[in-house]
Write an enzyme that holds these catalytic residues in place. Structure first.
Site, PDB file in Angstrom:
ATOM      1  N   LYS A 135       0.830  -1.204   0.000  1.00 23.83           N
ATOM      2  CA  LYS A 135       0.000   0.000   0.000  1.00 23.83           C
ATOM      3  C   LYS A 135       0.864   1.253   0.000  1.00 23.83           C
ATOM      4  CE  LYS A 135      -4.202  -1.782   2.250  1.00 23.83           C
ATOM      5  NZ  LYS A 135      -3.827  -3.166   2.526  1.00 23.83           N
ATOM      6  N   GLU A 175      -2.181   7.134   7.589  1.00 25.28           N
ATOM      7  CA  GLU A 175      -2.959   8.057   6.768  1.00 25.28           C
ATOM      8  C   GLU A 175      -3.816   8.940   7.660  1.00 25.28           C
ATOM      9  OE1 GLU A 175      -5.481   5.892   4.173  1.00 25.28           O
ATOM     10  OE2 GLU A 175      -3.928   5.505   2.688  1.00 25.28           O
ATOM     11  N   ARG A 221      -7.306  -8.179  -8.546  1.00 25.34           N
ATOM     12  CA  ARG A 221      -8.049  -9.435  -8.675  1.00 25.34           C
ATOM     13  C   ARG A 221      -9.509  -9.093  -8.913  1.00 25.34           C
ATOM     14  NH1 ARG A 221     -10.734  -9.404  -3.799  1.00 25.34           N
ATOM     15  NH2 ARG A 221      -9.640  -8.432  -2.055  1.00 25.34           N
TER      16      ARG A 221
END
Length: 665
Positions: free
Chosen positions: A116, A200, A292
């Site tokens: 990430k 974050e 995916r």
């Protein structure tokens, strides 16, 4: 196109891929663990091979064993489904090295998104909006604390690898950061094998919007518009829909363009999902790309008319995308919910066990059911406890919500507990109906979605009437086959000389016991409970429908179960009551639960925080176990001294096993 493919997964997604392959004339190969020998994906595939023990690490995560089966069976490609090895770049490389096709993105694209932190940096460089935060490699706790304080609170800690909400924590104060970091890192390590995190700034009350993207090997990249997944509990999606009721046409266009830009930045091929959070002001920020197919892909299929698995197969076979961006249509409205074996009133504790009864609505008329189990199958402790995905489609959102409520009313699960009641409350809640729910609403207001502690008295009375009508019908049926079919002694109406029929009934409701007195017969009754009396007239049971007048008001109920369990549904609520013997011994030894900490379900001990001789306080965490891909915190039931610890980190424990024993301080 391929002649034969192997599906490196299990459950609903494996069955889903098999259906598409069968339609296209492609033979399928399944793999299975010891726990899945009788599973539906094994039964439905053309061939199936065992690959190891019940734990994922011993079977579905054994890439080399899966590739060996693919080669031995003559498969040309491997479809990874979602979960397990679907986003494992090393597995994708190994598949291609073996001369097979991996039905998904290239390993290089996965590696760019596998972290990430790296993904966020890449997207920022590409001009895609990102949330302010820290993605650096320095993972020293003191450094992370300093970075968190600089970013400001509220703040989110996220596992840098993996997805599905695992390894996420919201921290609102600096003093809470260290404990949240430790928990996040431990969960990330257990789930993904790596404990790196990123930080974050937390966007308050955001919406979760994701864009389905598709790329091919001919340099074409398109998006298939959005899905909204804002209804979440602890970062787990519980309701997904397309289109979003929140987006404007301008915002939809901007997010679609950003998603395509993100996919091009990593040379993306095949199906993927670009996930964004959107603030109440309409500003959106990149979160991640799931490399995916997503669990919620059916809602996109419903509104676009595409079979995304078929598109995956064609792209993997080297064909160009079957449509251009201008050809993508979005018609009608689709909603998906997931039916799980879990107990919402016990903190959504996952369940397991045999599905003694499973009733799901039939496919067709705007209803689609994707499931990997049928009645009689077992929900195992080793994997996700999902029973089925329920997808509905209608011309507009109100129609889809109405169809969802009707479809849920037709569902019935007997065996492990399920979240049906929770989903029904969700489908009727004003924030869902009005399209205003944000990602944190469920966690802030969960009590609004759970059943009341006390059952509705009218539903209880109606259940009693259904029980009486069944008894009377069974008695008449039995008498008709006896030597004296006209005998008054064969009629179960409770008649006594000098007064109307009187019967006493008892039902079990969760851990409570409900006692009722019923007077009358043949559809005319007086139902008494404590100080409440209900007058019933004209009761009739026609198939699965109970109609009656109760206290002068006409009502209609669906009887979903007869015999051992009575389940009534009035169109909005359901009530399950278990008939019991009227008289039973109510005594028994005093419970010893206050002296013991037991395993609520089978699992593996992750952390043992107490030792023999330690003094603990009520509510103090003494042990953490991992089960069905989630961590469960076990706490001391009272103040006391630890007399004995019977399990340590790494131990596998059975349900109800005593893990720790207390004595008085």
């Amino acid at each position: 196109m391929f002649n034969k493919i192997l599906i490196a997964n299990r459950g609903e997604i494996a069955c889903r891929v098999i259906r598409t392959c069968r339609r296209l004339g492609i033979r399928t190969v399944a793999v299975y663990s010891e726990a899945d020998a009788g599973a539906q994906h094994v039964r439905q595939a053309d061939e199936a091979y065992p690959i190891g023990g019940p734990q994922p690490a011993d079977s579905y995560l054994r890439g080399e064993a899966i590739i060996e089966v693919a080669l031995r069976s003559g498969a040309q490609a491997i479809h990874p489904g979602y979960g397990f090895l679907s986003e494992n770049a090393d597995f994708a490389d190994a598949v291609e090295a073996a001369g097979l096709v991996f039905i998904g993105p290239k390993a290089a694209s996965m590696r760019k998104m596998g972290s990430k932190a790296g993904a966020k940096e890449l997207m920022q460089a590409a001009g895609v909006p990102v949330v302010p935060g820290y993605t650096g490699e320095d993972q020293d706790p003191a450094h992370l604390q300093a970075e968190a304080d600089a970013i400001g609170y509220p703040l989110m800690i996220k596992a840098a690898h993996g997805g599905g909400g695992k390894g996420m924590r919201i921290v609102r104060e600096s003093g809470d950061f260290a404990a949240a970091l430790e928990s996040c890192q431990r969960e990330a390590k257990n789930a993904f094998g790596r404990d790196r995190v990123l930080l974050e700034r937390y966007v308050e009350r955001p919406r979760h919007i994701e864009i389905q993207v598709f790329g091919d090997s001919h340099d074409h990249v398109i998006h298939l518009n959005e899905r909204e997944c804002s209804a979440q509990r602890r970062y787990q999606k519980v309701l997904e829909e397309a289109p979003s009721p929140f987006l404007t046409a301008e915002l939809r266009s901007a997010m679609g363009e950003a998603a395509v830009l993100a996919a091009r930045a990593i040379d993306y091929v095949n199906a993927g999902t670009v996930e964004f959070i959107v603030g109440q002001d309409g500003r959106f920020y990149f979160m991640e790309i799931n490399t995916r197919l997503q669990v919620e892909h059916p809602v996109t299929e419903c509104v676009t008319g595409l079979d995304l698995v078929e598109v995956q197969l064609r792209v993997a076979a080297g064909e160009p995308l079957p449509l251009a961006q201008d050809d993508v249509r979005q018609q009608g409205h689709a909603i998906e919910v997931r039916l799980y074996a879990e107990d919402p009133e016990a903190g959504f504790l996952p369940g397991s066990g045999r599905l003694e009864r499973l009733r799901l609505p039939a496919n067709g008329d705007g209803i689609r059911v994707d499931s990997g189990v049928v009645e009689g199958d077992t929900v195992t402790i080793f994997y996700d406890p999902m029973i089925a995905k329920l997808i509905v489609y209608a011309a507009d959102r109100p129609g889809a919500l109405a169809r969802l409520r009707d479809a849920l009313a037709q569902c019935e699960v007997d065996g492990p507990k399920s979240n049906i009641g929770f989903l029904e409350a969700l489908a009727r809640h004003p924030t869902v109906v009005e399209g205003t729910i944000d990602t944190g609403y469920l966690d802030r207001h969960l009590d609004e979605f759970l059943h009341d502690a006390e059952p509705d008295p009218v539903l209880v009375a109606a259940t009693a009437v259904a029980r009486l009508l069944v008894q009377e019908s069974e008695s008449r049926e039995h008498a008709s086959h006896s030597s004296d079919p006209g005998s008054p002694w064969a009629i179960a109406d409770g008649w006594r000389l000098g007064h109307a029929g009187h019967r006493s009934l008892a039902f079990g409701h969760r851990d409570a016991r409900i006692k009722l007195d019923a007077h009358g017969s043949g559809g005319e009754y007086r139902i008494e409970s404590d100080d409440t009396t209900h007058v019933v007239e004209g009761a009739r049971l026609d198939g699965d429908t109970l109609s009656l007048r109760i206290n002068g008001t006409g009502r209609r109920f669906r009887v979903l179960e007869r015999g051992r369990v009575f389940s009534l549904h009035d169109g909005e609520r359901r009530l399950r009551l278990v008939p019991q013997a009227m008289y039973r011994h109510e005594g028994g030894a005093a419970a010893a639960g206050a002296d013991r900490v037991t395993a609520p379900m089978p699992g593996r001990v992750v952390v043992s925080r107490a030792a023999s001789g330690d003094t603990v306080q009520a509510g103090q965490e003494v042990m953490v176990i991992e089960a069905m891909k989630m961590e469960l915190s076990l706490k001391a039931p009272r103040d006391g001294t630890v007399a004995e610890v019977r399990a340590q980190a790494g131990d596998f424990v059975e349900a109800d096993a005593v893990l720790l024993v207390l004595e008085d301080a």
